[in-house]
Design an enzyme around this catalytic site. Structure first.
Site, PDB file in Angstrom:
ATOM      1  CD  GLU A 257     -12.922  17.555  19.352  1.00 16.21           C
ATOM      2  OE1 GLU A 257     -13.573  18.514  19.785  1.00 16.21           O
ATOM      3  OE2 GLU A 257     -13.350  16.778  18.471  1.00 16.21           O
TER       4      GLU A 257
ATOM      5  NE  ARG B  16     -15.009  19.296  22.143  1.00 18.67           N
ATOM      6  CZ  ARG B  16     -15.944  18.351  22.113  1.00 18.67           C
ATOM      7  NH1 ARG B  16     -16.514  17.953  23.215  1.00 18.67           N
ATOM      8  NH2 ARG B  16     -16.305  17.770  20.982  1.00 18.67           N
TER       9      ARG B  16
ATOM     10  CG  ASP C 170     -17.434  19.765  10.237  1.00 11.78           C
ATOM     11  OD1 ASP C 170     -16.185  19.714  10.308  1.00 11.78           O
ATOM     12  OD2 ASP C 170     -18.171  19.311  11.139  1.00 11.78           O
TER      13      ASP C 170
ATOM     14  CD  GLU D 196     -23.350  19.906  14.449  1.00 10.34           C
ATOM     15  OE1 GLU D 196     -24.262  19.138  14.809  1.00 10.34           O
ATOM     16  OE2 GLU D 196     -22.188  19.848  14.904  1.00 10.34           O
TER      17      GLU D 196
HETATM   18  C1  DMJ Z   1     -18.460  20.232  18.055  1.00 12.96           C
HETATM   19  O1  DMJ Z   1     -17.336  19.848  18.748  1.00 12.96           O
HETATM   20  C2  DMJ Z   1     -18.131  21.317  17.064  1.00 12.96           C
HETATM   21  O2  DMJ Z   1     -19.293  21.987  16.700  1.00 12.96           O
HETATM   22  C3  DMJ Z   1     -17.437  20.795  15.846  1.00 12.96           C
HETATM   23  O3  DMJ Z   1     -17.233  21.779  14.880  1.00 12.96           O
HETATM   24  C4  DMJ Z   1     -18.231  19.669  15.233  1.00 12.96           C
HETATM   25  N1  DMJ Z   1     -18.580  18.658  16.181  1.00 12.96           N
HETATM   26  C5  DMJ Z   1     -19.100  19.023  17.470  1.00 12.96           C
HETATM   27  C6  DMJ Z   1     -20.597  19.117  17.571  1.00 12.96           C
HETATM   28  O4  DMJ Z   1     -21.334  18.275  16.814  1.00 12.96           O
END
Ligand code: DMJ
Length: 397
Positions: free
Chosen positions: A26, A30, A160, A295
Protein backbone atom coordinates in the site's frame (compact mmCIF):
# COMPACT_ATOMS: atom_id res chain seq x y z
CA UNK A 1 4.88 22.77 -16.10
CA UNK A 2 7.31 25.12 -14.33
CA UNK A 3 9.37 23.48 -11.58
CA UNK A 4 8.29 25.14 -8.36
CA UNK A 5 11.41 24.59 -6.30
CA UNK A 6 11.55 23.06 -2.87
CA UNK A 7 9.29 25.61 -1.21
CA UNK A 8 6.22 23.59 -0.41
CA UNK A 9 5.88 23.74 3.39
CA UNK A 10 3.98 20.45 3.75
CA UNK A 11 6.72 18.63 1.88
CA UNK A 12 9.46 20.21 3.93
CA UNK A 13 7.66 18.87 6.96
CA UNK A 14 6.96 15.44 5.44
CA UNK A 15 9.19 13.03 7.34
CA UNK A 16 9.30 9.26 7.05
CA UNK A 17 11.51 8.98 10.12
CA UNK A 18 8.67 7.48 12.14
CA UNK A 19 8.51 4.42 14.33
CA UNK A 20 5.55 2.97 12.47
CA UNK A 21 4.69 -0.29 10.71
CA UNK A 22 3.41 0.25 7.19
CA UNK A 23 2.18 -2.18 4.56
CA UNK A 24 4.86 -2.48 1.89
CA UNK A 25 2.41 -2.75 -1.01
CA UNK A 26 0.00 0.00 0.00
CA UNK A 27 2.83 2.39 0.83
CA UNK A 28 4.58 1.64 -2.44
CA UNK A 29 1.59 2.06 -4.73
CA UNK A 30 0.06 5.03 -2.92
CA UNK A 31 2.94 7.07 -1.50
CA UNK A 32 6.07 6.05 -3.42
CA UNK A 33 4.06 5.95 -6.67
CA UNK A 34 2.52 9.34 -5.86
CA UNK A 35 5.89 10.95 -5.11
CA UNK A 36 7.46 9.59 -8.31
CA UNK A 37 4.50 10.81 -10.34
CA UNK A 38 4.68 14.25 -8.74
CA UNK A 39 8.36 14.39 -9.56
CA UNK A 40 7.66 13.71 -13.24
CA UNK A 41 4.74 16.12 -13.45
CA UNK A 42 6.48 19.01 -11.68
CA UNK A 43 10.20 18.43 -12.17
CA UNK A 44 10.67 19.30 -8.50
CA UNK A 45 13.67 17.44 -7.05
CA UNK A 46 12.13 17.46 -3.60
CA UNK A 47 9.62 14.78 -4.65
CA UNK A 48 12.42 12.52 -5.87
CA UNK A 49 14.41 13.03 -2.66
CA UNK A 50 11.35 12.05 -0.63
CA UNK A 51 10.76 9.02 -2.87
CA UNK A 52 14.35 7.92 -2.39
CA UNK A 53 14.13 8.31 1.37
CA UNK A 54 10.90 6.31 1.54
CA UNK A 55 12.14 3.63 -0.87
CA UNK A 56 15.32 3.12 1.17
CA UNK A 57 13.33 2.81 4.37
CA UNK A 58 11.27 0.01 2.83
CA UNK A 59 14.27 -2.07 1.69
CA UNK A 60 14.41 -4.17 4.92
CA UNK A 61 11.16 -5.83 3.80
CA UNK A 62 13.20 -7.73 1.21
CA UNK A 63 15.57 -9.34 3.72
CA UNK A 64 13.80 -12.70 3.91
CA UNK A 65 15.16 -16.22 3.38
CA UNK A 66 13.36 -16.47 0.05
CA UNK A 67 13.66 -12.79 -0.98
CA UNK A 68 9.86 -12.73 -1.20
CA UNK A 69 9.24 -9.55 0.79
CA UNK A 70 7.44 -9.33 4.09
CA UNK A 71 4.12 -7.54 4.03
CA UNK A 72 4.96 -5.05 6.79
CA UNK A 73 7.97 -2.85 7.41
CA UNK A 74 8.79 -0.38 10.15
CA UNK A 75 10.11 2.61 8.25
CA UNK A 76 11.65 4.17 11.36
CA UNK A 77 13.37 1.12 12.86
CA UNK A 78 14.23 -0.69 9.63
CA UNK A 79 12.62 -3.96 10.69
CA UNK A 80 10.12 -6.02 8.74
CA UNK A 81 7.74 -8.90 9.43
CA UNK A 82 4.83 -10.83 7.93
CA UNK A 83 1.28 -10.35 9.24
CA UNK A 84 0.91 -11.62 12.83
CA UNK A 85 -1.11 -14.70 11.85
CA UNK A 86 1.06 -16.18 9.06
CA UNK A 87 4.45 -16.24 7.35
CA UNK A 88 2.71 -15.88 3.99
CA UNK A 89 2.60 -12.76 1.87
CA UNK A 90 -0.17 -11.94 -0.59
CA UNK A 91 0.80 -12.62 -4.21
CA UNK A 92 -0.76 -9.43 -5.59
CA UNK A 93 1.10 -7.41 -2.98
CA UNK A 94 4.58 -8.81 -3.57
CA UNK A 95 4.23 -8.66 -7.34
CA UNK A 96 2.75 -5.17 -7.65
CA UNK A 97 5.55 -2.96 -6.40
CA UNK A 98 7.96 -3.33 -9.29
CA UNK A 99 6.84 -0.44 -11.49
CA UNK A 100 7.64 1.93 -8.63
CA UNK A 101 10.97 0.44 -7.47
CA UNK A 102 12.20 0.03 -11.04
CA UNK A 103 11.39 3.68 -11.70
CA UNK A 104 13.19 4.72 -8.52
CA UNK A 105 16.33 2.90 -9.67
CA UNK A 106 15.97 4.35 -13.13
CA UNK A 107 15.81 7.90 -11.78
CA UNK A 108 18.49 7.61 -9.12
CA UNK A 109 20.83 5.34 -11.11
CA UNK A 110 20.99 3.29 -7.91
CA UNK A 111 20.32 -0.36 -8.76
CA UNK A 112 19.56 -1.45 -5.18
CA UNK A 113 15.83 -0.76 -5.50
CA UNK A 114 15.30 -2.85 -8.56
CA UNK A 115 17.97 -5.53 -8.16
CA UNK A 116 15.56 -7.82 -6.38
CA UNK A 117 12.75 -7.26 -8.89
CA UNK A 118 14.32 -9.27 -11.69
CA UNK A 119 15.29 -12.08 -9.31
CA UNK A 120 11.96 -11.82 -7.68
CA UNK A 121 10.14 -12.21 -10.95
CA UNK A 122 12.32 -15.15 -11.86
CA UNK A 123 11.49 -16.73 -8.49
CA UNK A 124 7.78 -16.31 -9.09
CA UNK A 125 8.22 -17.78 -12.57
CA UNK A 126 10.05 -20.82 -11.37
CA UNK A 127 7.60 -21.56 -8.56
CA UNK A 128 5.86 -23.88 -10.90
CA UNK A 129 4.15 -26.06 -8.28
CA UNK A 130 0.87 -24.28 -7.82
CA UNK A 131 0.90 -22.23 -11.01
CA UNK A 132 -1.85 -23.34 -13.40
CA UNK A 133 -1.81 -22.29 -17.05
CA UNK A 134 -0.40 -18.90 -16.09
CA UNK A 135 -2.78 -18.42 -13.14
CA UNK A 136 -1.24 -17.97 -9.71
CA UNK A 137 -2.50 -18.77 -6.19
CA UNK A 138 -3.19 -15.96 -3.74
CA UNK A 139 -0.43 -16.58 -1.18
CA UNK A 140 3.32 -17.12 -1.21
CA UNK A 141 5.48 -18.13 1.74
CA UNK A 142 8.30 -15.79 2.74
CA UNK A 143 10.45 -18.65 4.14
CA UNK A 144 10.14 -21.23 1.39
CA UNK A 145 9.41 -18.92 -1.53
CA UNK A 146 6.69 -21.37 -2.57
CA UNK A 147 3.03 -20.72 -3.23
CA UNK A 148 0.73 -21.73 -0.40
CA UNK A 149 -3.03 -22.36 -0.26
CA UNK A 150 -2.74 -23.85 -3.72
CA UNK A 151 -5.64 -24.65 -6.03
CA UNK A 152 -7.55 -21.39 -5.51
CA UNK A 153 -7.53 -18.97 -8.44
CA UNK A 154 -9.11 -15.56 -8.73
CA UNK A 155 -8.58 -12.35 -10.65
CA UNK A 156 -9.96 -10.51 -7.62
CA UNK A 157 -8.59 -9.74 -4.17
CA UNK A 158 -5.01 -10.91 -3.46
CA UNK A 159 -4.16 -11.79 -7.09
CA UNK A 160 -5.52 -8.97 -9.29
CA UNK A 161 -2.58 -6.67 -9.83
CA UNK A 162 -0.10 -9.56 -10.39
CA UNK A 163 -1.62 -9.78 -13.87
CA UNK A 164 -1.83 -6.01 -14.30
CA UNK A 165 1.86 -5.51 -13.46
CA UNK A 166 3.10 -8.19 -15.88
CA UNK A 167 1.71 -6.15 -18.75
CA UNK A 168 2.55 -2.75 -17.32
CA UNK A 169 6.18 -3.59 -16.53
CA UNK A 170 6.57 -4.84 -20.08
CA UNK A 171 5.17 -1.53 -21.34
CA UNK A 172 7.23 0.52 -18.88
CA UNK A 173 10.42 -1.19 -20.06
CA UNK A 174 9.79 -0.33 -23.72
CA UNK A 175 8.38 -3.81 -24.54
CA UNK A 176 11.77 -5.47 -24.34
CA UNK A 177 11.37 -7.93 -21.45
CA UNK A 178 10.04 -11.06 -23.12
CA UNK A 179 9.56 -13.05 -19.91
CA UNK A 180 7.00 -10.56 -18.69
CA UNK A 181 5.11 -10.67 -21.95
CA UNK A 182 5.15 -14.47 -22.05
CA UNK A 183 3.75 -14.69 -18.54
CA UNK A 184 1.05 -12.15 -19.31
CA UNK A 185 -0.04 -13.88 -22.52
CA UNK A 186 -0.06 -17.24 -20.78
CA UNK A 187 -2.15 -15.81 -17.96
CA UNK A 188 -4.73 -14.37 -20.35
CA UNK A 189 -5.04 -17.78 -21.99
CA UNK A 190 -5.43 -19.36 -18.53
CA UNK A 191 -8.17 -16.87 -17.69
CA UNK A 192 -10.00 -17.63 -20.94
CA UNK A 193 -9.68 -21.38 -20.40
CA UNK A 194 -10.61 -21.64 -16.74
CA UNK A 195 -12.35 -18.52 -15.49
CA UNK A 196 -14.43 -16.96 -18.27
CA UNK A 197 -18.13 -17.95 -18.39
CA UNK A 198 -21.41 -16.51 -19.57
CA UNK A 199 -24.68 -16.01 -17.74
CA UNK A 200 -27.75 -17.90 -18.85
CA UNK A 201 -30.32 -15.39 -20.02
CA UNK A 202 -28.41 -12.29 -21.02
CA UNK A 203 -25.17 -13.90 -22.16
CA UNK A 204 -23.09 -11.60 -20.02
CA UNK A 205 -19.42 -12.60 -19.96
CA UNK A 206 -17.89 -12.68 -16.50
CA UNK A 207 -14.79 -13.96 -14.69
CA UNK A 208 -15.45 -16.51 -11.95
CA UNK A 209 -13.15 -18.22 -9.45
CA UNK A 210 -11.73 -21.71 -9.22
CA UNK A 211 -11.31 -23.56 -5.94
CA UNK A 212 -9.89 -27.09 -6.11
CA UNK A 213 -11.31 -27.42 -9.63
CA UNK A 214 -14.78 -26.23 -8.61
CA UNK A 215 -15.99 -23.17 -10.49
CA UNK A 216 -17.67 -20.45 -8.45
CA UNK A 217 -19.59 -17.81 -10.48
CA UNK A 218 -18.48 -15.02 -8.17
CA UNK A 219 -16.71 -11.88 -9.32
CA UNK A 220 -15.22 -9.16 -7.14
CA UNK A 221 -15.66 -5.59 -8.33
CA UNK A 222 -11.84 -5.54 -8.21
CA UNK A 223 -11.85 -7.75 -11.35
CA UNK A 224 -13.24 -4.82 -13.32
CA UNK A 225 -9.65 -3.61 -13.77
CA UNK A 226 -9.34 -6.37 -16.37
CA UNK A 227 -11.18 -4.81 -19.34
CA UNK A 228 -8.86 -1.80 -19.11
CA UNK A 229 -5.74 -3.94 -18.83
CA UNK A 230 -6.79 -6.18 -21.73
CA UNK A 231 -7.56 -3.10 -23.84
CA UNK A 232 -4.16 -1.60 -22.98
CA UNK A 233 -2.52 -4.85 -24.09
CA UNK A 234 -4.42 -4.90 -27.37
CA UNK A 235 -3.46 -1.25 -27.93
CA UNK A 236 0.17 -2.25 -27.30
CA UNK A 237 0.15 -4.82 -30.11
CA UNK A 238 -1.19 -7.91 -28.34
CA UNK A 239 -3.85 -10.11 -30.01
CA UNK A 240 -7.08 -8.30 -31.01
CA UNK A 241 -9.22 -10.94 -29.29
CA UNK A 242 -8.00 -9.43 -26.00
CA UNK A 243 -10.02 -6.37 -27.00
CA UNK A 244 -13.09 -8.50 -27.73
CA UNK A 245 -12.94 -9.92 -24.22
CA UNK A 246 -12.33 -6.44 -22.82
CA UNK A 247 -15.51 -5.16 -24.50
CA UNK A 248 -17.61 -8.04 -23.19
CA UNK A 249 -16.29 -7.66 -19.64
CA UNK A 250 -16.79 -3.90 -19.76
CA UNK A 251 -20.48 -4.47 -20.50
CA UNK A 252 -20.68 -6.81 -17.50
CA UNK A 253 -19.01 -4.34 -15.14
CA UNK A 254 -21.45 -1.70 -16.38
CA UNK A 255 -24.35 -4.07 -15.63
CA UNK A 256 -23.01 -4.60 -12.12
CA UNK A 257 -23.86 -0.93 -11.55
CA UNK A 258 -26.96 -0.64 -13.72
CA UNK A 259 -28.81 -3.59 -12.20
CA UNK A 260 -28.53 -2.28 -8.66
CA UNK A 261 -31.23 0.00 -7.24
CA UNK A 262 -28.67 2.70 -6.37
CA UNK A 263 -26.86 2.40 -9.70
CA UNK A 264 -23.72 1.42 -7.76
CA UNK A 265 -21.96 -1.93 -7.96
CA UNK A 266 -21.74 -4.29 -5.00
CA UNK A 267 -18.28 -5.31 -3.77
CA UNK A 268 -18.95 -8.86 -4.97
CA UNK A 269 -21.40 -10.05 -7.62
CA UNK A 270 -22.71 -13.60 -8.06
CA UNK A 271 -23.80 -14.51 -11.57
CA UNK A 272 -26.69 -16.66 -12.64
CA UNK A 273 -25.20 -19.21 -15.01
CA UNK A 274 -28.33 -21.23 -15.79
CA UNK A 275 -31.58 -19.73 -14.57
CA UNK A 276 -33.83 -17.31 -16.35
CA UNK A 277 -33.94 -14.69 -13.61
CA UNK A 278 -31.74 -11.69 -13.01
CA UNK A 279 -28.22 -11.89 -14.40
CA UNK A 280 -26.74 -11.03 -11.06
CA UNK A 281 -28.54 -13.67 -9.10
CA UNK A 282 -27.75 -13.56 -5.43
CA UNK A 283 -26.31 -10.76 -3.42
CA UNK A 284 -25.19 -11.98 -0.02
CA UNK A 285 -25.71 -9.30 2.65
CA UNK A 286 -21.97 -9.22 3.28
CA UNK A 287 -21.25 -8.46 -0.40
CA UNK A 288 -23.63 -5.54 -0.84
CA UNK A 289 -21.37 -2.67 0.11
CA UNK A 290 -19.67 -0.18 -2.18
CA UNK A 291 -16.29 1.28 -1.21
CA UNK A 292 -16.14 3.94 -3.99
CA UNK A 293 -13.72 1.69 -5.84
CA UNK A 294 -12.13 2.79 -9.14
CA UNK A 295 -11.81 -0.35 -11.28
CA UNK A 296 -14.87 0.14 -13.50
CA UNK A 297 -14.28 3.81 -14.24
CA UNK A 298 -10.58 3.02 -14.75
CA UNK A 299 -11.51 0.51 -17.44
CA UNK A 300 -14.06 2.92 -18.93
CA UNK A 301 -11.24 5.45 -19.33
CA UNK A 302 -9.07 2.97 -21.25
CA UNK A 303 -12.00 1.78 -23.37
CA UNK A 304 -12.99 5.33 -24.29
CA UNK A 305 -9.43 6.39 -25.11
CA UNK A 306 -8.97 3.42 -27.43
CA UNK A 307 -12.41 3.23 -29.09
CA UNK A 308 -13.93 6.73 -28.74
CA UNK A 309 -17.32 5.08 -28.27
CA UNK A 310 -19.61 7.54 -26.49
CA UNK A 311 -21.34 4.81 -24.49
CA UNK A 312 -18.30 4.43 -22.24
CA UNK A 313 -18.53 8.08 -21.25
CA UNK A 314 -22.27 7.75 -20.71
CA UNK A 315 -21.74 4.77 -18.40
CA UNK A 316 -19.11 6.72 -16.46
CA UNK A 317 -21.45 9.71 -16.19
CA UNK A 318 -24.21 7.47 -14.79
CA UNK A 319 -21.80 6.14 -12.17
CA UNK A 320 -20.80 9.66 -11.16
CA UNK A 321 -24.48 10.63 -10.81
CA UNK A 322 -25.05 7.62 -8.57
CA UNK A 323 -22.02 8.49 -6.43
CA UNK A 324 -23.47 11.98 -6.09
CA UNK A 325 -26.94 10.71 -5.24
CA UNK A 326 -26.05 8.02 -2.71
CA UNK A 327 -22.54 8.58 -1.37
CA UNK A 328 -22.06 12.34 -1.22
CA UNK A 329 -21.81 13.71 2.30
CA UNK A 330 -23.62 17.05 2.77
CA UNK A 331 -20.76 18.53 4.81
CA UNK A 332 -18.15 17.59 2.19
CA UNK A 333 -16.59 14.45 0.78
CA UNK A 334 -18.05 11.07 -0.12
CA UNK A 335 -18.55 7.89 1.85
CA UNK A 336 -18.59 4.13 1.41
CA UNK A 337 -22.08 2.65 1.77
CA UNK A 338 -23.31 -0.67 3.17
CA UNK A 339 -26.16 -1.59 0.82
CA UNK A 340 -26.28 -0.83 -2.90
CA UNK A 341 -29.77 -2.41 -3.09
CA UNK A 342 -31.49 0.00 -0.73
CA UNK A 343 -31.68 3.54 -2.10
CA UNK A 344 -33.83 4.60 0.86
CA UNK A 345 -31.17 3.50 3.33
CA UNK A 346 -27.82 2.87 1.64
CA UNK A 347 -26.09 2.88 5.02
CA UNK A 348 -23.37 5.53 4.86
CA UNK A 349 -20.24 4.38 6.70
CA UNK A 350 -18.56 7.73 7.27
CA UNK A 351 -15.41 6.51 5.53
CA UNK A 352 -13.80 7.61 2.27
CA UNK A 353 -10.89 5.49 1.03
CA UNK A 354 -7.99 7.50 -0.38
CA UNK A 355 -8.34 5.67 -3.71
CA UNK A 356 -11.59 7.58 -4.32
CA UNK A 357 -9.55 10.77 -4.82
CA UNK A 358 -6.37 9.08 -6.09
CA UNK A 359 -8.06 6.85 -8.63
CA UNK A 360 -11.85 7.00 -9.02
CA UNK A 361 -12.15 10.75 -9.53
CA UNK A 362 -8.92 10.94 -11.53
CA UNK A 363 -10.11 8.30 -13.99
CA UNK A 364 -13.51 10.00 -14.27
CA UNK A 365 -11.76 13.29 -15.03
CA UNK A 366 -9.61 11.64 -17.69
CA UNK A 367 -12.65 9.84 -19.13
CA UNK A 368 -14.44 13.13 -19.68
CA UNK A 369 -11.42 15.06 -20.95
CA UNK A 370 -11.13 15.62 -24.69
CA UNK A 371 -7.39 16.17 -24.40
CA UNK A 372 -5.85 13.00 -25.86
CA UNK A 373 -2.41 14.15 -24.83
CA UNK A 374 -3.35 14.54 -21.18
CA UNK A 375 -1.31 11.68 -19.69
CA UNK A 376 -1.14 9.93 -23.05
CA UNK A 377 -1.21 6.14 -22.79
CA UNK A 378 1.63 6.00 -25.28
CA UNK A 379 3.85 8.00 -22.93
CA UNK A 380 2.73 6.96 -19.46
CA UNK A 381 1.82 3.78 -17.68
CA UNK A 382 -0.45 4.14 -14.65
CA UNK A 383 0.52 2.23 -11.54
CA UNK A 384 -2.22 0.33 -9.75
CA UNK A 385 -3.07 3.42 -7.70
CA UNK A 386 -3.51 5.58 -10.84
CA UNK A 387 -0.17 7.39 -10.52
CA UNK A 388 1.30 7.90 -14.00
CA UNK A 389 4.95 6.86 -14.57
CA UNK A 390 6.77 7.45 -17.84
CA UNK A 391 7.32 4.68 -20.37
CA UNK A 392 11.08 4.31 -20.88
CA UNK A 393 12.43 4.76 -24.38
CA UNK A 394 13.29 1.45 -26.07
CA UNK A 395 17.02 0.81 -26.34
CA UNK A 396 18.40 1.09 -29.89
CA UNK A 397 18.25 -2.28 -31.72
C1 DMJ B 1 -6.36 0.22 -4.91
O1 DMJ B 1 -5.57 0.38 -3.80
C2 DMJ B 1 -5.58 -0.40 -6.04
O2 DMJ B 1 -6.23 -0.16 -7.25
C3 DMJ B 1 -5.35 -1.86 -5.86
O3 DMJ B 1 -4.72 -2.45 -6.96
C4 DMJ B 1 -6.66 -2.57 -5.61
N1 DMJ B 1 -7.43 -1.97 -4.57
C5 DMJ B 1 -7.58 -0.54 -4.52
C6 DMJ B 1 -8.79 0.01 -5.22
O4 DMJ B 1 -9.91 -0.74 -5.24
Amino acid sequence: MEPRGPNIPALKELSFDKNVDVNLFETTIRILGGLLSCYHLTGDQLFLDKAKDLGSRMMPAFKTPSKIPFSDVNIGKGTAHPPRWTSDSTVAEVTSIQLEFRELSHLTQDPQYQVWTANHHRNIRKVLPGKYDGLVPMFINTNSGQFSHKGVFTLGARADSYYEYLLKQWIQGGKTEDELLEDYLQAVEGVKKHLVRQTGPGRLTFIGELSQNRFNPKMDHLVCFLPGTLALGAHSGLPPDHMDLAQQLMETCHQMYRQMETGLSPEIAHFNVQGSEALIAVLQPADRHNLLRPETVESLFYMYRFTKEAKYRDWGWDILQSFNAFTKVPGGGYTSISNVRDPANPGPRDKMESFFLGETLKYLYLLFSDDEELLSLDKYVFNTEAHPLPIWPSPPK
